[in-house]
Design an enzyme around this catalytic site. Structure first.
Site, PDB file in Angstrom:
ATOM      1  N   GLU A  97      28.635 -57.635 -44.424  1.00 32.85           N
ATOM      2  CA  GLU A  97      28.985 -56.297 -43.916  1.00 32.85           C
ATOM      3  C   GLU A  97      28.684 -55.231 -44.963  1.00 32.85           C
ATOM      4  O   GLU A  97      28.610 -54.055 -44.652  1.00 32.85           O
ATOM      5  CB  GLU A  97      30.483 -56.218 -43.595  1.00 32.85           C
ATOM      6  CG  GLU A  97      30.916 -56.987 -42.375  1.00 32.85           C
ATOM      7  CD  GLU A  97      32.445 -56.996 -42.291  1.00 32.85           C
ATOM      8  OE1 GLU A  97      33.093 -56.068 -42.816  1.00 32.85           O
ATOM      9  OE2 GLU A  97      32.980 -57.955 -41.716  1.00 32.85           O
ATOM     10  N   ASP A 133      36.276 -70.222 -57.520  1.00 33.47           N
ATOM     11  CA  ASP A 133      36.882 -71.282 -58.324  1.00 33.47           C
ATOM     12  C   ASP A 133      37.261 -72.485 -57.443  1.00 33.47           C
ATOM     13  O   ASP A 133      37.782 -72.304 -56.341  1.00 33.47           O
ATOM     14  CB  ASP A 133      38.144 -70.706 -58.979  1.00 33.47           C
ATOM     15  CG  ASP A 133      38.709 -71.585 -60.064  1.00 33.47           C
ATOM     16  OD1 ASP A 133      38.003 -71.805 -61.055  1.00 33.47           O
ATOM     17  OD2 ASP A 133      39.861 -72.036 -59.929  1.00 33.47           O
TER      18      ASP A 133
HETATM   19  C1  GLC Z   1      37.986 -74.049 -62.636  1.00 28.88           C
HETATM   20  C2  GLC Z   1      37.866 -73.159 -63.846  1.00 28.88           C
HETATM   21  C3  GLC Z   1      38.751 -73.699 -64.925  1.00 28.88           C
HETATM   22  C4  GLC Z   1      40.185 -73.675 -64.424  1.00 28.88           C
HETATM   23  C5  GLC Z   1      40.314 -74.431 -63.118  1.00 28.88           C
HETATM   24  C6  GLC Z   1      41.609 -74.121 -62.441  1.00 28.88           C
HETATM   25  O1  GLC Z   1      37.498 -75.320 -62.858  1.00 28.88           O
HETATM   26  O2  GLC Z   1      36.521 -73.079 -64.240  1.00 28.88           O
HETATM   27  O3  GLC Z   1      38.646 -72.988 -66.117  1.00 28.88           O
HETATM   28  O4  GLC Z   1      41.038 -74.238 -65.376  1.00 28.88           O
HETATM   29  O5  GLC Z   1      39.308 -74.076 -62.197  1.00 28.88           O
HETATM   30  O6  GLC Z   1      41.587 -72.827 -61.913  1.00 28.88           O
END
Ligand code: GLC
Length: 584
Positions: free
Chosen positions: A286, A234
């Site tokens: 790993e 993310d």
């Molecule tokens: C990313 C995710 C989104 C979330 C954001 C904060 O963009 O896809 O859904 O709100 O990160 O974590």
């Protein structure tokens, strides 16, 4: 008759199939992620087995065979970790626990076992930029004094101006409003501010502190040990911030420059972030079984995004510029060419994606009859409603075109049913923090997150055994359940099955792309990949196709006979085709 059986011999054509220079060399690698199809499951909207209206891990395990049967290689599972759910699970309070609304760790193990049985990998969504304000480390930081080592896990700063009334800098939250929230110190006085690029319930970690990196390496191993096939990472471009946290006048949500939002942002794409991924890549290596890392690195231009997939970093990066390209011949050709070149230059596959949980579904976007009043955001009941028929025709065409491209493809749950957004969602149901943080100015992303329709067994269309559904489903979905589409040869579901099977048997994911020279004045966008011609009609007139065998068309209305004798085939507007040209 199914579309694969519907093969048409085409004796004549008016497009001369002259090809331009290849832009992407053939891949000889057998590494699965170079040609993968990865299906995103958004757990809270997939399948609910407890009757509370929120999907769960046992629901995924029970229905996974449907997704495996589509012919996908892996699942990207959006967050299911312990979380107060202020941002639908992207606010994690314990990275090693399953949130009770989704089940237990044992449920995760059972899901992995079923995935292994079906030959599908499970990629876990790792959220390293920020956690929840209920995470133990943040709770400890709040309870500890300014300057303590506990505060060093996060980005705390003193405010500016008289009595520190102003935040430390001018950064804006991705969800609207300032990116800083002031705390009350343990002694009751007004205190420092902490940084949150997203909601105030999502404090950013301080990645300059090695303890944060150590913690995440341990989290990585925790899920790899349990059998995760890898990670979708993310906001993988945001972990490190420019030193001194300088002011920046851009908007983190990109609303000031859609398409190219983050070029010079001090909170994105800082060079030191790449060291993190080099360490993670070596950890993945790993483990047996080619565990992978996929970046959500929304950096621009695409040539910079390729830095995330250099040979010792991640395996894939989402292609947001492709996702954000509209129904536009020149723009599509340009971004595909640039993507293949940019990723090819670092020997990485390009990826392709049309929908996910953060953007309006492509069946809705491509059916829009007016420019979106809030680009990148959902449509609401007050907005001009999309043309559903046009949207679905274009969505299927865009999908067929995308699946013909070499590289990795991503699918978002429900697109194989032809689902669009719930654009009539009443505002009282909205849960996306961006709706509340902007006082409703932005509608947020709930419209594309609506629970899936499975069958007619309950009034939540089989999503739950009860009527409960955390967001209401549109009435027209009753015709779009998986059950209803199962045996209809022309259904979107069977179209996806056919496309994925042919993509695999023709090895399109590992192929290379040669553009077909356009002689149709910007209507037909076509290329050849591994002996298959892929063509998309973006114009308003039917276009005659070269002689050959139609392998698959985007719908039963995609093609029509060219002349009164019916001797040749035309590709209709808003349609796409895969064709094996007749050898001359
Ligand atoms: C990313 C995710 C989104 C979330 C954001 C904060 O963009 O896809 O859904 O709100 O990160 O974590």
């Amino acid at each position: 008759m199914s579309q694969t059986e519907q093969r048409t011999a085409i004796p004549q054509h008016n497009i001369e199939a002259r090809f331009e220079e290849p832009t992407h060399g053939p891949s000889t690698s057998s590494e699965w992620w170079r040609r993968s199809v990865i299906y995103q499951i958004y757990p809270r909207s997939f399948r609910d087995t407890t009757g509370n209206g929120i999907g769960d891990l046992p629901g995924i395990t029970a229905e996974l065979h449907h997704i495996a049967a589509l012919g996908v290689d892996a699942i990207w599972l959006s967050p299911f970790f312990a979380s107060p759910q202020k941002d639908a699970g992207y606010d994690v309070s314990d990275y090693r626990a399953v949130d009770p609304i989704f089940g237990t760790l044992e449920d995760f193990d059972a899901l992995i076992a079923e995935a292994n049985r079906l030959g599908v990998k499970i990629l876990v969504d790792l959220v390293p930029n920020h956690c929840s304000n209920e995470h133990a480390l943040f709770v400890e930081a709040l309870a500890s004094p300014k300057g303590s080592s506990a505060r060093e896990h996060f980005i705390f700063r003193d405010g500016r101006g008289v009595d520190c009334q102003l935040p430390p800098n001018n950064w804006q939250s991705h969800f609207g409003g300032p990116a800083w929230t002031r705390i009350t110190e343990p002694d009751g006085t007004p205190g420092q501010y902490y940084l949150h690029l997203f909601d105030s319930a999502q404090p950013d970690f301080n990645w300059d502190n090695p303890a944060v990196g150590d913690e995440f390496e341990s989290v990585l191993r925790f899920w790899l040990d349990r059998g995760a096939g890898g990670f979708r990472v993310d906001v993988a471009h945001a972990l490190i911030k420019a030193s001194g946290l300088p002011d920046w006048d851009g908007r983190a949500d990109g609303a000031d420059s859609p398409g190219y939002p983050f070029a010079d942002a001090p909170m994105f794409g800082q060079p030191a972030v790449h060291e993190v991924y080099r360490r993670w890549r070596s950890i993945c290596e790993e483990y047996e079984g080619e565990r992978v890392l996929c970046a959500e690195a929304n950096v621009h231009p695409i040539e910079s995004m390729a830095d995330w997939v250099r040979p010792d970093e991640m395996h894939q990066s989402f292609n947001f510029p492709f996702l954000h390209t509209g129904w536009d011949h020149a723009a599509l050709k340009a971004i595909i060419t640039r993507s293949l070149k940019a990723f090819g230059a670092v020997n990485a596959p390009s990826t392709w994606v049309l929908s996910n949980h953060d953007v309006p579904r492509h069946a809705t976007r491509l059916g829009a009859t007016a420019p979106s009043p809030r680009p990148g955001d959902g449509l609401g009941p007050q907005d001009e409603q999309p043309d559903i028929v046009l949207g679905l025709a274009r969505a299927r065409a865009a999908t067929l075109f995308m699946l013909g491209l070499p590289g990795g493809a991503y699918l978002y749950q429900g697109e194989e049913l032809g689902l669009g957004d719930n654009t009539m969602l009443p505002n009282e149901h909205r849960q996306d923090p961006s709706y509340a943080r902007t006082n409703g100015e932005r509608l947020g992303r709930d419209g594309c997150r609506v629970p899936l329709p499975w069958d007619d067994s309950s009034s939540s269309l089989g999503f739950s055994d009860s009527a409960a559904s955390w967001l209401p489903q549109p009435a027209e979905w009753a015709k779009l359940t998986r059950q209803a589409q199962e045996t209809d040869p022309d259904s979107t579901l069977n179209f996806y099955r056919n496309a994925l099977a042919l993509r695999s048997s023709s090895q399109l994911g590992l192929g290379n792309l040669n553009w077909l020279e356009d002689t149709t004045n910007g209507q037909l966008l076509g290329f050849e990949n591994t002996g298959v011609m892929v063509a998309l009609n973006l114009g308003v007139e039917p276009v005659a196709l070269p002689a050959g065998e139609v392998l698959l068309a985007s719908s039963s209305e995609a093609l029509s006979p060219a002349g009164p004798e019916g001797s040749a085939v035309l590709l209709n507007p808003n349609a796409a085709v895969w064709l094996r040209r007749a050898s001359s």
